[in-house]
Motif scaffolding. Structure first.
Motif, PDB file in Angstrom:
ATOM      1  N   ILE A 146       0.833  -1.209   0.000  1.00 48.69           N
ATOM      2  CA  ILE A 146       0.000   0.000   0.000  1.00 48.69           C
ATOM      3  C   ILE A 146       0.865   1.255   0.000  1.00 48.69           C
ATOM      4  N   VAL A 147       1.871   1.256   0.877  1.00 43.29           N
ATOM      5  CA  VAL A 147       2.816   2.384   0.910  1.00 43.29           C
ATOM      6  C   VAL A 147       4.214   1.831   0.668  1.00 43.29           C
ATOM      7  N   SER A 148       5.123   2.719   0.278  1.00 44.66           N
ATOM      8  CA  SER A 148       6.488   2.284   0.015  1.00 44.66           C
ATOM      9  C   SER A 148       7.316   2.349   1.297  1.00 44.66           C
ATOM     10  N   PRO A 149       8.299   1.451   1.440  1.00 44.92           N
ATOM     11  CA  PRO A 149       9.167   1.568   2.613  1.00 44.92           C
ATOM     12  C   PRO A 149       9.964   2.868   2.567  1.00 44.92           C
ATOM     13  N   ASN A 150      10.084   3.519   3.690  1.00 47.81           N
ATOM     14  CA  ASN A 150      10.859   4.758   3.775  1.00 47.81           C
ATOM     15  C   ASN A 150      12.319   4.386   4.058  1.00 47.81           C
ATOM     16  N   PRO A 151      13.223   4.599   3.085  1.00 56.49           N
ATOM     17  CA  PRO A 151      14.609   4.133   3.268  1.00 56.49           C
ATOM     18  C   PRO A 151      15.271   4.697   4.527  1.00 56.49           C
TER      19      PRO A 151
END
Ligand code: NAD
Length: 259
Positions: A146-151
């Protein structure tokens, strides 16, 4: 309301971290259980523990490689022949590399998604062919579908959650909705849960305190999920308590995706 009496539930990936907790919860709610996994050793350990804790329960274990269609067919047929029905399917298998984007090959990408996508499709289709009205399928998606991982949450030495995984889980959400529409007229429901951070603290990466704190602080509840906190939502989706819910994605993420 959440009772699973007279329901047989097949749990693919059932010997894993979240799958094992769910298997226990299915038995606690009076369901019959078929544990399917590729890992014989983990199946046997889980089966031994469940037989001690639930001596009267009806439990079957089946070897499954969700990447292999004939293994899927055999697993579904074995479960059906043993119990005489399949009333619920949960797909808790896991497909991902631990590679960063630059090092990920096409074969790596495809192999992970043979589990997340192709296998999920084939297993759902094979199982639904044995299901009757009132049955329920639950897919394990992920907040990263749903959301992208925040690096910036990943300290040095820990790869951000990999691209093939989130892409596969996003696809699995669409697959869930498609199947819900397809099987709806037969009164077979298909939903997904999208877990947030449920790190298995036995795994090495999950010992990194900075990383775990970053996960905690990204949730509204300021903590990671305990494995048994995934159980209630899935039991609900498997049971008659959710009889008018289909095509939905239930986020079980401590509020991660709601900021
Ligand atoms: N733990 C988390 O934080 C988290 C977060 C979001 C989503 N999820 C999802 O939840 C589900 C369960 O995750 P988990 O943490 O318990 O993972 P896990 O790795 O502990 O369990 C996955 C299970 O799938 C089995 N498996 C792997 N390949 C297989 C194959 N080819 N055929 C059959 N079985 C196979 C493994 O043997 C294992 O028992 C996965 O779908 C995962 O993507 C987990």
């Amino acid at each position: 309301m959440n009772d699973l009496t007279n329901k047989t539930i097949l749990v693919a990936g059932g010997a894993g971290y979240l799958g094992s907790s769910l298997c226990k919860a299915i038995l606690s709610n009076n369901g019959n259980l078929s544990i399917a996994d590729i890992d014989d050793k983990k199946i046997n350990i889980l089966l031994g523990a469940l037989k001690i804790e639930y001596p009267d329960a009806k439990i079957l274990s089946v070897k499954l490689d969700i990447k292999n269609e004939s293994s899927i067919t055999e697993c579904v047929n074995t479960t059906y022949e043993h119990f005489g029905s399949i009333d619920g399917l949960v797909n808790a298998t896991f497909g991902a590399t631990n590679k960063n984007l630059e090092n990920l090959s096409a074969d790596d990408f495809n192999a992970a998604n043979e589990i997340n996508l192709t296998g999920s499709f084939l297993l759902s289709r094979a199982t639904s062919s044995k299901m009757k009205a009132g049955a329920s399928i639950v897919m394990f998606a992920s907040m990263y579908g749903i959301v992208s991982p925040n690096p910036s949450l990943y300290p040095d030495g820990i790869n951000p959650n990999p691209i093939e995984y989130g892409a596969g889980k996003a696809g699995l959400i669409q697959l869930t909705k498609y199947l819900a529409g397809y099987y709806g007229p037969q009164d077979i429901r298909v939903n997904a849960i999208a877990p947030g951070p449920f790190p298995n603290l036995i795994k090495d990466d999950n010992h990194n305190e900075v990383f775990i704190n970053n996960l905690k602080n990204s949730t509204m509840l300021k903590r990671i999920g305990e494995s048994n906190e995934i159980d209630g939502p899935i039991i609900f989706l498997l049971s008659n308590a959710s009889s008018y819910i289909t095509g939905q994605v239930l986020k079980v993420d401590g509020g991660w995706t709601a900021w």
